[in-house]
Design a protein around this motif. Structure first.
Motif, PDB file in Angstrom:
ATOM      1  N   PRO A  48      48.955  42.095  43.002  1.00 54.14           N
ATOM      2  CA  PRO A  48      48.611  40.846  43.665  1.00 54.14           C
ATOM      3  C   PRO A  48      47.904  39.918  42.700  1.00 54.14           C
ATOM      4  N   LEU A  49      48.411  38.702  42.552  1.00 59.24           N
ATOM      5  CA  LEU A  49      47.821  37.739  41.639  1.00 59.24           C
ATOM      6  C   LEU A  49      47.130  36.640  42.409  1.00 59.24           C
ATOM      7  N   ALA A  50      46.336  37.033  43.415  1.00 54.12           N
ATOM      8  CA  ALA A  50      45.719  36.043  44.310  1.00 54.12           C
ATOM      9  C   ALA A  50      44.851  35.065  43.555  1.00 54.12           C
ATOM     10  N   ASN A  51      44.028  35.570  42.631  1.00 49.97           N
ATOM     11  CA  ASN A  51      43.130  34.673  41.923  1.00 49.97           C
ATOM     12  C   ASN A  51      43.894  33.694  41.046  1.00 49.97           C
ATOM     13  N   ALA A  52      44.987  34.165  40.456  1.00 47.92           N
ATOM     14  CA  ALA A  52      45.721  33.323  39.531  1.00 47.92           C
ATOM     15  C   ALA A  52      46.608  32.327  40.245  1.00 47.92           C
ATOM     16  N   LEU A  53      47.136  32.701  41.387  1.00 45.61           N
ATOM     17  CA  LEU A  53      48.161  31.895  42.012  1.00 45.61           C
ATOM     18  C   LEU A  53      47.652  31.039  43.160  1.00 45.61           C
ATOM     19  N   THR A  54      46.447  31.322  43.682  1.00 45.71           N
ATOM     20  CA  THR A  54      45.995  30.562  44.826  1.00 45.71           C
ATOM     21  C   THR A  54      45.784  29.103  44.468  1.00 45.71           C
ATOM     22  N   THR A  55      46.224  28.238  45.320  1.00 49.02           N
ATOM     23  CA  THR A  55      45.985  26.809  45.145  1.00 49.02           C
ATOM     24  C   THR A  55      45.097  26.273  46.253  1.00 49.02           C
ATOM     25  N   GLU A  56      44.841  27.089  47.267  1.00 57.48           N
ATOM     26  CA  GLU A  56      44.038  26.639  48.396  1.00 57.48           C
ATOM     27  C   GLU A  56      42.553  26.687  48.101  1.00 57.48           C
ATOM     28  N   PHE A  57      42.145  27.515  47.120  1.00 57.30           N
ATOM     29  CA  PHE A  57      40.732  27.687  46.812  1.00 57.30           C
ATOM     30  C   PHE A  57      40.535  27.772  45.302  1.00 57.30           C
ATOM     31  N   ALA A  58      39.266  27.754  44.894  1.00 56.62           N
ATOM     32  CA  ALA A  58      38.962  27.802  43.463  1.00 56.62           C
ATOM     33  C   ALA A  58      39.079  29.212  42.905  1.00 56.62           C
ATOM     34  N   GLY A  59      39.248  30.195  43.774  1.00 58.03           N
ATOM     35  CA  GLY A  59      39.371  31.588  43.358  1.00 58.03           C
ATOM     36  C   GLY A  59      39.088  32.502  44.530  1.00 58.03           C
ATOM     37  N   GLY A  60      39.101  33.795  44.259  1.00 59.92           N
ATOM     38  CA  GLY A  60      38.801  34.769  45.292  1.00 59.92           C
ATOM     39  C   GLY A  60      40.011  35.222  46.078  1.00 59.92           C
ATOM     40  N   CYS A  61      39.802  36.301  46.840  1.00 66.01           N
ATOM     41  CA  CYS A  61      40.871  36.887  47.654  1.00 66.01           C
ATOM     42  C   CYS A  61      40.575  36.831  49.146  1.00 66.01           C
ATOM     43  N   GLY A  62      39.398  36.325  49.516  1.00 70.62           N
ATOM     44  CA  GLY A  62      39.060  36.226  50.941  1.00 70.62           C
ATOM     45  C   GLY A  62      38.446  37.473  51.522  1.00 70.62           C
ATOM     46  N   THR A  63      38.137  38.457  50.667  1.00 74.74           N
ATOM     47  CA  THR A  63      37.509  39.683  51.140  1.00 74.74           C
ATOM     48  C   THR A  63      35.986  39.541  51.034  1.00 74.74           C
ATOM     49  N   GLU A  64      35.272  40.478  51.625  1.00 81.56           N
ATOM     50  CA  GLU A  64      33.817  40.445  51.549  1.00 81.56           C
ATOM     51  C   GLU A  64      33.346  40.586  50.105  1.00 81.56           C
ATOM     52  N   ALA A  65      34.022  41.428  49.335  1.00 82.56           N
ATOM     53  CA  ALA A  65      33.647  41.649  47.941  1.00 82.56           C
ATOM     54  C   ALA A  65      34.106  40.518  47.022  1.00 82.56           C
ATOM     55  N   ASP A  66      35.150  39.822  47.426  1.00 84.66           N
ATOM     56  CA  ASP A  66      35.722  38.757  46.592  1.00 84.66           C
ATOM     57  C   ASP A  66      36.116  37.573  47.482  1.00 84.66           C
ATOM     58  N   PRO A  67      35.125  36.831  47.984  1.00 78.51           N
ATOM     59  CA  PRO A  67      35.414  35.758  48.937  1.00 78.51           C
ATOM     60  C   PRO A  67      36.163  34.601  48.287  1.00 78.51           C
ATOM     61  N   TYR A  68      36.858  33.833  49.123  1.00 82.24           N
ATOM     62  CA  TYR A  68      37.463  32.597  48.646  1.00 82.24           C
ATOM     63  C   TYR A  68      36.358  31.658  48.178  1.00 82.24           C
ATOM     64  N   LEU A  69      36.565  30.975  47.061  1.00 81.30           N
ATOM     65  CA  LEU A  69      35.571  30.081  46.487  1.00 81.30           C
ATOM     66  C   LEU A  69      35.897  28.630  46.836  1.00 81.30           C
ATOM     67  N   ILE A  70      34.903  27.924  47.339  1.00 84.55           N
ATOM     68  CA  ILE A  70      35.083  26.558  47.822  1.00 84.55           C
ATOM     69  C   ILE A  70      34.358  25.593  46.896  1.00 84.55           C
TER      70      ILE A  70
END
Length: 231
Positions: A48-70
């Motif tokens: 999973p390349l969530a951090n690299a490919l996400t365009t909705e947030f500045a980073g993160g995976c949306g989990t408690e350990a790795d939240p989406y960054l706003i």
């Protein structure tokens, strides 16, 4: 990770254009390297390349350990796309008057900001960590920054904006319209008014509000059932 994948793909392409006769002459170590590169490429493409490919947030995976960054208004607005995820602000977010006039990104037919989790059957169930940052200049005529909160909002300031609700039986709060979750370490300097319940932090509260304070104006509605309070 994407750079590593590019290197692997380059090696694979180079090997793929070598004539078959020459390829048969490659030494055993060369063959082993080729096999390793192929294996790495196959593994990387399945990760999973969530951090690299996400365009909705500045980073993160949306989990408690790795939240989406706003980091931006757009990131904040994207919270509504997953009300069960974990979020963390990494910068102040500043709205301008232009955002809420006709043609602005958050005009929404004069409503302004659409609350996150604005329906009882679709409340906010994630966690939102303001991380000590502020949301500045937000305007809405519906509920608040959040509509219905069933979970946790913390470490957040909402300042220099307004929540002006004119719909009867609709609460207004600087941070949340209706709270049944936990709000902690937050403050508001919003101007809040409603014909129903209104408060600086939450319009209605059946949950827990701790270590929060309000510096904004709370304007009492003219409806006989209206109730206003500092928190």
């Amino acid at each position: 990770m994407r750079k590593l994948l590019s290197v692997v793909i380059t090696f694979v392409l180079l090997f793929s254009v070598v004539p078959l006769g020459s390829l048969m002459k490659i030494k055993k170590k060369g063959k082993q390297l080729f096999a390793v590169l192929i294996s790495i490429a196959m593994i990387i493409t399945t990760l999973p390349l969530a951090n690299a490919l996400t365009t909705e947030f500045a980073g993160g995976c949306g989990t408690e350990a790795d939240p989406y960054l706003i980091e931006t208004k757009e990131h904040l607005n994207n919270v509504r796309n997953d009300l069960n995820a974990h979020y963390k602000m990494i910068a102040n977010i500043v709205f301008t008057d232009a955002d809420f006039v006709e043609g602005g990104d958050f005009y929404n037919n004069q409503i302004g900001w659409l609350p996150l989790g604005q329906a009882y059957n679709a409340p906010f169930n994630g966690t939102f960590d303001g991380n000590g940052f502020a949301i500045v200049g937000l305007f809405t005529s519906s509920l608040g920054l959040f509509g219905i909160n069933n979970s946790t909002i913390m470490n957040l300031a909402v300042v220099n904006g307004s929540v002006t609700v004119t719909t009867v039986s609709l609460s207004a709060g600087g941070i949340v319209g209706n709270n049944s979750g936990i709000i902690s370490n937050c403050y508001s300097s919003m101007t809040v008014s409603s014909k129903y319940y209104s408060g600086g932090i939450a319009g209605e509260n059946s949950g827990i509000i701790t270590n929060c304070y309000n510096l904004g104006n709370i304007i009492e509605g003219q409806n006989s059932s209206s109730i206003s309070g500092g928190i």
